[in-house]
Design a protein around this motif. Structure first.
Motif, PDB file in Angstrom:
ATOM      1  N   ALA A  38       0.987  -1.164   0.101  1.00 43.20           N
ATOM      2  CA  ALA A  38      -0.100   0.174  -0.099  1.00 43.20           C
ATOM      3  C   ALA A  38       0.704   1.093   0.123  1.00 43.20           C
ATOM      4  CB  ALA A  38      -0.873   0.249   1.136  1.00 43.20           C
ATOM      5  N   ILE A  39       0.249   2.392  -0.425  1.00 46.83           N
ATOM      6  CA  ILE A  39       1.147   3.573  -0.557  1.00 46.83           C
ATOM      7  C   ILE A  39       1.517   4.201   0.795  1.00 46.83           C
ATOM      8  CG2 ILE A  39       1.096   6.177  -1.371  1.00 46.83           C
ATOM      9  CD1 ILE A  39      -1.074   5.087  -3.472  1.00 46.83           C
ATOM     10  N   GLY A  40       0.503   4.049   1.675  1.00 46.60           N
ATOM     11  CA  GLY A  40       0.759   4.690   3.048  1.00 46.60           C
ATOM     12  C   GLY A  40       1.017   6.007   3.125  1.00 46.60           C
ATOM     13  N   HIS A  41       1.458   6.655   4.307  1.00 48.26           N
ATOM     14  CA  HIS A  41       1.547   8.348   4.530  1.00 48.26           C
ATOM     15  C   HIS A  41       2.898   8.411   5.119  1.00 48.26           C
ATOM     16  CE1 HIS A  41      -2.630   8.844   3.104  1.00 48.26           C
ATOM     17  NE2 HIS A  41      -3.014   8.013   3.849  1.00 48.26           N
ATOM     18  N   GLY A  42       3.418   9.599   4.796  1.00 47.78           N
ATOM     19  CA  GLY A  42       4.754   9.845   5.347  1.00 47.78           C
ATOM     20  C   GLY A  42       5.255  10.892   4.863  1.00 47.78           C
ATOM     21  N   ALA A  43       6.612  11.449   5.081  1.00 49.44           N
ATOM     22  CA  ALA A  43       7.287  12.399   4.232  1.00 49.44           C
ATOM     23  C   ALA A  43       7.369  12.163   2.776  1.00 49.44           C
ATOM     24  CB  ALA A  43       8.693  12.382   4.948  1.00 49.44           C
ATOM     25  N   TYR A  44       7.450  10.989   2.379  1.00 50.86           N
ATOM     26  CA  TYR A  44       7.339  10.730   1.142  1.00 50.86           C
ATOM     27  C   TYR A  44       6.186  11.158   0.334  1.00 50.86           C
ATOM     28  CZ  TYR A  44       5.079   6.365   2.612  1.00 50.86           C
ATOM     29  OH  TYR A  44       4.442   5.660   3.503  1.00 50.86           O
ATOM     30  N   SER A  45       4.995  10.976   0.912  1.00 53.59           N
ATOM     31  CA  SER A  45       3.750  11.497   0.328  1.00 53.59           C
ATOM     32  C   SER A  45       3.568  12.869   0.227  1.00 53.59           C
ATOM     33  CB  SER A  45       2.613  10.714   1.143  1.00 53.59           C
ATOM     34  OG  SER A  45       2.648  11.206   2.570  1.00 53.59           O
TER      35      SER A  45
ATOM     36  N   GLY B 124       2.620  11.752 -14.674  1.00 52.67           N
ATOM     37  CA  GLY B 124       2.038  10.270 -14.644  1.00 52.67           C
ATOM     38  C   GLY B 124       3.190   9.452 -14.455  1.00 52.67           C
ATOM     39  N   GLU B 125       4.454   9.661 -14.638  1.00 50.58           N
ATOM     40  CA  GLU B 125       5.578   8.845 -14.529  1.00 50.58           C
ATOM     41  C   GLU B 125       6.150   8.788 -13.118  1.00 50.58           C
ATOM     42  OE1 GLU B 125       7.207   8.778 -19.018  1.00 50.58           O
ATOM     43  OE2 GLU B 125       8.306   9.839 -17.395  1.00 50.58           O
ATOM     44  N   VAL B 126       5.736   9.975 -12.110  1.00 56.39           N
ATOM     45  CA  VAL B 126       6.178  10.249 -10.899  1.00 56.39           C
ATOM     46  C   VAL B 126       5.211   9.508  -9.936  1.00 56.39           C
ATOM     47  CG1 VAL B 126       6.873  11.867  -9.184  1.00 56.39           C
ATOM     48  CG2 VAL B 126       7.667  12.075 -11.464  1.00 56.39           C
ATOM     49  N   ALA B 127       3.926   9.587 -10.468  1.00 58.28           N
ATOM     50  CA  ALA B 127       2.975   9.279  -9.342  1.00 58.28           C
ATOM     51  C   ALA B 127       2.682   7.776  -9.436  1.00 58.28           C
ATOM     52  CB  ALA B 127       1.513  10.010  -9.865  1.00 58.28           C
ATOM     53  N   PRO B 128       2.161   7.045  -8.060  1.00 57.92           N
ATOM     54  CA  PRO B 128       2.080   5.735  -8.074  1.00 57.92           C
ATOM     55  C   PRO B 128       0.844   5.668  -8.982  1.00 57.92           C
ATOM     56  CG  PRO B 128       1.209   6.997  -6.142  1.00 57.92           C
ATOM     57  CD  PRO B 128       2.144   7.823  -6.763  1.00 57.92           C
TER      58      PRO B 128
ATOM     59  N   ASP C  37      16.456   5.810  -6.420  1.00 59.72           N
ATOM     60  CA  ASP C  37      16.621   6.935  -5.324  1.00 59.72           C
ATOM     61  C   ASP C  37      15.436   7.839  -5.443  1.00 59.72           C
ATOM     62  OD1 ASP C  37      18.170   8.519  -3.532  1.00 59.72           O
ATOM     63  OD2 ASP C  37      18.159   9.809  -5.218  1.00 59.72           O
ATOM     64  N   VAL C  38      15.025   8.218  -6.776  1.00 56.52           N
ATOM     65  CA  VAL C  38      13.672   8.821  -6.844  1.00 56.52           C
ATOM     66  C   VAL C  38      12.532   8.416  -6.286  1.00 56.52           C
ATOM     67  CG1 VAL C  38      12.054   9.713  -8.566  1.00 56.52           C
ATOM     68  CG2 VAL C  38      14.589  10.128  -8.960  1.00 56.52           C
ATOM     69  N   LEU C  39      12.234   6.787  -6.672  1.00 61.34           N
ATOM     70  CA  LEU C  39      11.110   6.300  -6.062  1.00 61.34           C
ATOM     71  C   LEU C  39      11.082   6.332  -4.390  1.00 61.34           C
ATOM     72  CD1 LEU C  39      10.690   3.140  -8.267  1.00 61.34           C
ATOM     73  CD2 LEU C  39       9.173   5.316  -8.123  1.00 61.34           C
ATOM     74  N   ARG C  40      12.401   6.264  -3.942  1.00 60.63           N
ATOM     75  CA  ARG C  40      12.569   6.224  -2.492  1.00 60.63           C
ATOM     76  C   ARG C  40      12.065   7.587  -1.773  1.00 60.63           C
ATOM     77  NH1 ARG C  40      18.213   2.831  -2.513  1.00 60.63           N
ATOM     78  NH2 ARG C  40      17.277   0.772  -1.783  1.00 60.63           N
ATOM     79  N   GLN C  41      12.248   8.553  -2.555  1.00 63.91           N
ATOM     80  CA  GLN C  41      11.801  10.008  -2.280  1.00 63.91           C
ATOM     81  C   GLN C  41      10.436  10.192  -2.053  1.00 63.91           C
ATOM     82  OE1 GLN C  41      13.727  13.390  -4.444  1.00 63.91           O
ATOM     83  NE2 GLN C  41      15.303  12.048  -5.075  1.00 63.91           N
ATOM     84  N   VAL C  42       9.625   9.317  -3.283  1.00 62.85           N
ATOM     85  CA  VAL C  42       8.211   9.437  -3.165  1.00 62.85           C
ATOM     86  C   VAL C  42       7.452   8.631  -2.773  1.00 62.85           C
ATOM     87  CG1 VAL C  42       8.245  11.613  -4.774  1.00 62.85           C
ATOM     88  CG2 VAL C  42       8.270   9.237  -5.835  1.00 62.85           C
ATOM     89  N   ARG C  43       7.924   7.454  -2.361  1.00 66.17           N
ATOM     90  CA  ARG C  43       7.191   6.199  -1.748  1.00 66.17           C
ATOM     91  C   ARG C  43       7.941   5.782  -0.508  1.00 66.17           C
ATOM     92  NH1 ARG C  43       5.699   7.890  -6.334  1.00 66.17           N
ATOM     93  NH2 ARG C  43       5.509   6.139  -8.077  1.00 66.17           N
ATOM     94  N   SER C  44       7.177   4.741   0.213  1.00 67.71           N
ATOM     95  CA  SER C  44       7.990   4.186   1.030  1.00 67.71           C
ATOM     96  C   SER C  44       9.209   3.157   0.815  1.00 67.71           C
ATOM     97  CB  SER C  44       6.816   3.218   2.193  1.00 67.71           C
ATOM     98  OG  SER C  44       6.572   2.318   1.375  1.00 67.71           O
ATOM     99  N   GLU C  45      10.147   3.005   1.540  1.00 67.52           N
ATOM    100  CA  GLU C  45      11.241   2.014   1.099  1.00 67.52           C
ATOM    101  C   GLU C  45      10.725   0.632   0.622  1.00 67.52           C
ATOM    102  OE1 GLU C  45      15.024   0.537   0.612  1.00 67.52           O
ATOM    103  OE2 GLU C  45      14.510   2.727   1.029  1.00 67.52           O
ATOM    104  N   GLU C  46       9.612   0.091   1.314  1.00 66.57           N
ATOM    105  CA  GLU C  46       9.286  -1.303   0.600  1.00 66.57           C
ATOM    106  C   GLU C  46       8.364  -0.980  -0.682  1.00 66.57           C
ATOM    107  OE1 GLU C  46       6.202  -4.717   2.503  1.00 66.57           O
ATOM    108  OE2 GLU C  46       6.131  -2.682   3.216  1.00 66.57           O
ATOM    109  N   ARG C  47       7.910   0.072  -0.788  1.00 66.14           N
ATOM    110  CA  ARG C  47       7.018   0.178  -2.224  1.00 66.14           C
ATOM    111  C   ARG C  47       7.939   0.448  -3.091  1.00 66.14           C
ATOM    112  NH1 ARG C  47       1.561   1.447  -3.823  1.00 66.14           N
ATOM    113  NH2 ARG C  47       1.874   1.857  -6.131  1.00 66.14           N
TER     114      ARG C  47
END
Length: 499
Positions: A15-22, A149-153, A232-242
């Motif tokens: 799941a996307i979840g919530h945090g600093a990345y969101s 579209g390419e940055v968003a989940p 590295d980009v995905l880690r900025q806008v997603r949780s580590e697991e995601r």
């Protein structure tokens, strides 16, 4: 194909979840959509500025002179000519140099063109900077949605990309509002339009500074073989697991992009069902512009003056069109697009627009210009027309153009379609002032006739794409055209045997 992979991804990805990345993702969407805001403001600011431009002695060459209807139309259409070119080459440039980098360059172009237009020392200089502004508008129209579209989940892709459309109509509304404030709060002079256009430099600065701190598209990085940077980009806008789990999806999306870029127009023109789809896309794009919506977005204030409002009052009541546009877009995104069949919404939209144009033509040509009710009726009809258009045909055409083309040919076919959409927009912008000068509100009857043809076109030629996979659409066209071709060949064989 992409629908199936998305469904698979939805069942396996965390799941996307919530945090600093969101919050980081939220800022990416806010900053990037300033490109859409600039798109809307720079196309809408003339709806209020033209009344001052046409009597500016710096532009006309002498005090007391006015620009002709053709010259007024060229100020608008030259931007759209630039936008057509910018849209056509923008996708290719973003593929080569990166989405983020191109948006930064576009921000600089927005700023330079806005300041240059404000400082224009003659009519030709204004046209030059308006053309440069058009290049930026066209580039933003294709690059910003792709970047978002390419940055968003994938779960939020639709809502995040749709924010750009909302920012475009929001930018037009902001232009109408600022025009009304400047045109009424300060002493009106022929140079007032320069203050209106100066405002466009501010969001350009914000876009430039903001995008310097934004990440590049992870899909584009994977396309360049830079997987570590993409992660590295995905880690900025997603949780580590995601982020770790989503790298597989990003690679899949990158492969889809390669497939989209592999098709060529020569193959489209040789294949009957693809050629038909391209003609349908072109028809939708052309009829969207032939609704006359951008005539109101560009020249609404001048039309309201012709209806009987004073210059200052026209600037104020013109804001209602901006409110209607934003409200309709919000309603369409929340309650219309994903709930009703595309064809049904298009048929309703074109039919209602036809009726609105007929009513505007009747009121404008048959009621006395001294009747106070005439101008208010015309205002009401125009606002209703804008509301219907922006809630139906406007967003639906963009959506269907992205849906109906086969995957491998999508890039080439969308490029041609969007280029001709901007070209039709440019043509309408150029001829509308001349039409209103020659036949006045009879122009609305011409729009009504064209939109009546659009109803027939949608009813007889446009396929339904709501809830239907791209593969099924391709099968439908292949089967339909194959049967027609078979019948034609059988008819020829029968005739030959008789002879």
């Amino acid at each position: 194909m992409s629908t199936n992979s998305t469904s698979a991804g939805a069942s396996t990805l965390p799941a996307i979840g919530h945090g600093a990345y969101s919050r980081r993702l939220g800022w990416v969407a806010v900053i990037a959509t300033f490109g859409g805001l600039l798109f809307g403001y720079d196309t809408g600011v003339l709806n209020g500025a033209l009344g001052f431009m046409k009597v500016d002695p710096v532009l006309t060459g002498s005090a007391g002179a006015e620009l002709s209807a053709a010259e007024v139309g060229l100020i608008t259409s030259i931007l759209l000519a630039g936008a057509a070119i910018g849209a056509f080459v923008g996708g290719r440039l973003s593929d080569k140099f990166g989405r983020r980098r191109l948006i930064v360059v576009l921000a600089v172009m927005f700023f330079v063109a806005a300041i240059g237009a404000v400082a224009s020392w003659n009519y030709e200089a204004l046209l030059t900077f308006r053309f440069l502004l058009g290049l930026a508008v066209g580039g933003a129209s294709v690059t910003v949605p792709v970047y978002l579209g390419e940055v968003a989940p994938f779960e939020q892709r639709g809502s995040i990309v749709s924010r750009n459309e909302l920012m475009i109509v929001g930018g037009q509304f902001l232009a109408f509002l600022i025009n009304a404030i400047i045109g009424n709060a300060f002493e009106a002079t022929p140079h007032t339009w320069r203050y209106m256009m100066t405002v466009a430099a501010l969001p350009a600065i914000f876009l430039f500074v903001g995008m310097l701190r934004m990440p590049e598209s992870p899909r584009w990085l994977v396309l360049q073989g830079r997987d570590a940077e993409a992660l590295d980009v995905l880690r900025q806008v997603r949780s580590e697991e995601r982020a770790l789990a989503e790298m597989a999806e990003v690679r899949e999306l990158a492969q889809i992009t390669r497939e989209e870029q592999s098709g060529h127009l020569t193959e489209v023109m040789r294949t009957p069902w693809m050629r038909r789809l391209l003609l349908i896309g072109i028809g939708l794009a052309a009829f969207q512009q032939l609704t006359g919506i951008n005539s109101m977005m560009y020249y609404g204030e001048l039309v309201l003056q012709d209806a009987g409002f004073s210059h200052q009052i026209a600037l104020i009541v013109n804001v209602f069109s901006g409110v209607a546009s934003v409200t309709a877009m919000i309603i369409a995104l929340k309650f219309v697009i994903d709930r009703f069949n595309r064809r049904t919404v298009l048929l309703f939209g074109f039919a209602a627009i036809t009726i609105a144009h007929v009513l505007a033509g009747v009121v404008g040509t048959q009621m006395s210009t001294t009747d106070p009710a005439r101008r208010w009726l015309l205002l009401g009809i125009i606002v209703v027309f804008v509301f219907i258009m922006q809630g139906t045909v406007g967003p639906l055409v963009w959506l269907m153009v992205s849906e109906i083309f086969p995957l491998r040919m999508r890039g080439a076919m969308i490029g041609v379609t969007v280029f001709l959409l901007w070209g039709t927009n440019m043509l309408i912008a150029q001829v509308f002032p001349m039409l209103t000068q020659s036949i006045g509100f009879g122009t609305f009857f011409a729009f009504a006739a064209v939109n009546a043809v659009a109803v027939v076109f949608v009813a007889t030629s446009v396929p339904e794409s709501h809830g239907i996979t791209l593969e099924r659409l391709e099968e439908h066209f292949m089967e339909t055209l194959g049967k027609k071709r078979g019948r034609r060949e059988a008819s020829v064989d029968a005739t030959t045997s008789v002879v």
